[in-house]
Design an enzyme around this catalytic site. Structure first.
Site, mmCIF file in Angstrom:
data_model
loop_
_atom_site.group_PDB
_atom_site.id
_atom_site.type_symbol
_atom_site.label_atom_id
_atom_site.label_comp_id
_atom_site.label_asym_id
_atom_site.label_seq_id
_atom_site.Cartn_x
_atom_site.Cartn_y
_atom_site.Cartn_z
ATOM 1 C CG ASN A 191 52.250 17.135 -37.330
ATOM 2 O OD1 ASN A 191 52.690 15.997 -37.436
ATOM 3 N ND2 ASN A 191 52.788 18.024 -36.487
ATOM 4 N NE ARG A 247 66.620 22.964 -56.076
ATOM 5 C CZ ARG A 247 67.524 22.046 -55.750
ATOM 6 N NH1 ARG A 247 67.117 20.930 -55.156
ATOM 7 N NH2 ARG A 247 68.798 22.218 -56.012
ATOM 8 C CG LEU A 278 51.720 10.517 -35.758
ATOM 9 C CD1 LEU A 278 52.587 11.776 -35.721
ATOM 10 C CD2 LEU A 278 51.786 9.800 -34.423
ATOM 11 C CG ASP A 299 45.675 17.174 -32.628
ATOM 12 O OD1 ASP A 299 44.443 17.360 -32.638
ATOM 13 O OD2 ASP A 299 46.274 16.593 -33.548
ATOM 14 C CB ALA A 313 43.247 10.803 -37.669
#
Length: 389
Positions: A226, A234, A315, A281, A147
């Site tokens: 996030n 891997r 988000l 957050d 964002a």
């Protein structure tokens, strides 16, 4: 003030029956009633409640319609009042990716706010203490911008970083970077690490690049999982590098939306609780009705508890405060209350370098105490020895 009949959270992460005496804004003693001596005859009966230190949120943007990046004294004050009212008594809000000059102005306002707050008499300020700033941008990547506004993203620059530190008068505690965007990232880290924590934030770094940053002295990871590459068998990416770098602490948003409960549990096993810091957050919609808001100049829609960008559905922070995140960790993710409290009090205080005054119920530390009932409902908040809720 004497807080009686509570289960007191101890530095060894247990709850024991006891009482807390607070004098002149500081914890005077903790123990059975016979050991408590105070000239303050105020009694708070917390029968049946857990008593824990005031929570500390080291990464959030705003609440109650305000954002730290509004850049005003009023915004910081309203944010600090709300946070204290829900049991978060110390805050280190985060900046967004904005133009450099604008960020300098925001940091200068924060520095002035802190100076004015320190002039107030003990026990007269019912607001959370501003103890730091977490710079989430502008040294991040376009690929994992989330964002953040990519128009303001720049590469690591020690001179610009120093301008931020100077404007904040030492209030900036974390500076986030995407090391893959700059061949001189390790040099930047080595140059700045003695003044501020360098974190990996909004980064597309692979494992080797992240390890090089941590080896150079970066010691923090912004909202793990996030805005970073996925952790796979891997390509372990930043998460794998965090796991292998024992000096690195990791933020986690445990609102039930950003990280699956199974991954939260696995991360506690992988890193150990002592390296995890719970954050919210939260953005300006926190504590407000659902609807449309802004974050860093971008439009955000909040519906069903989720904050997402109007433009692409990504988000955009959370609409949940830290107290609710801590409760979610315990009630919906299977983490013990004793562990969750440490990750929302002790660990952030240590990351900020303020554990001498915050983060535990220890004689000599600030008299910030939160009472929760057995269902973890908030029953009282004591700030500097004065009940504010």
């Amino acid at each position: 003030m004497i807080i009686r009949n509570v289960k007191v959270y101890t530095e060894d992460k247990r709850f024991v029956d006891g009482e807390i005496a607070i004098q002149d804004g500081r914890i005077e003693s903790v123990g059975p009633s016979a050991d408590l001596v105070t000239g303050d005859d105020t009694i708070l009966d917390g029968e049946g409640c857990y008593a824990l230190p005031g929570l500390i949120d080291i990464h959030f943007h705003g609440c109650k319609g305000y954002d730290f990046c509004d850049g005003t004294q009023e915004a910081i004050r309203k944010i600090a009042e709300y946070e204290a009212s829900i049991g978060v008594t110390a805050i280190s809000p985060a900046t967004m990716t904005l133009p450099v000059n604008e960020l300098e102005e925001i940091l200068a306002v924060a520095a002035n706010y802190r100076k004015e707050a320190k002039k107030k008499a003990i026990g007269t300020d019912g607001a959370a203490d501003l103890v730091g700033v977490n710079m989430e941008g502008p040294f991040i990547s376009e690929e994992k911008k989330g964002a953040q506004d990519e128009r303001n993203i720049i590469t690591c620059d020690s001179d610009i970083c120093q301008r931020f530190l100077d404007a904040s008068e030492g209030l900036v505690k974390f500076v986030g970077i995407a090391p893959e965007r700059n061949e001189d990232a390790s040099e930047f880290i080595r140059k700045m690490k003695d003044q501020v924590h360098i974190s990996l934030a909004h980064t597309n770094a692979d494992y080797d690049t992240a390890m090089a940053a941590f080896d150079a002295g970066a010691d923090h990871a912004v909202h793990l999982y996030n805005a970073m590459p996925a952790f796979t068998h891997r390509k372990p990416g930043v998460v794998g590098a965090v796991s292998d770098s024992t000096h690195v602490n990791a933020e986690m948003i445990c609102d039930g939306i950003h990280i699956h409960p199974s991954v939260v549990r696995a991360t506690f096993k992988m890193l150990g609780a002592h390296r995890i810091v719970l954050i919210s957050d939260s953005m300006r919609a926190t504590g407000m009705p659902e609807g449309q808001y802004t974050l860093g100049g971008l439009d955000v829609n909040v519906a069903d508890g989720r904050a997402t960008l109007v433009s692409n559905g990504a988000l955009a922070g959370s609409a949940t405060n830290l107290m609710e995140c801590m409760k979610t960790v315990v009630q919906k993710m299977g983490i013990s209350l004793e562990t969750a409290v440490a990750c929302a009090t002790m660990n952030p205080a240590k990351c900020l370098g303020i554990y001498d005054a915050y983060g535990s119920l220890t004689p000599g530390k600030k008299g910030n105490v939160v009472l929760l009932d057995k269902e973890l409902n908030l029953k009282a908040v004591v700030k500097d020895g004065v009940r504010i809720r």
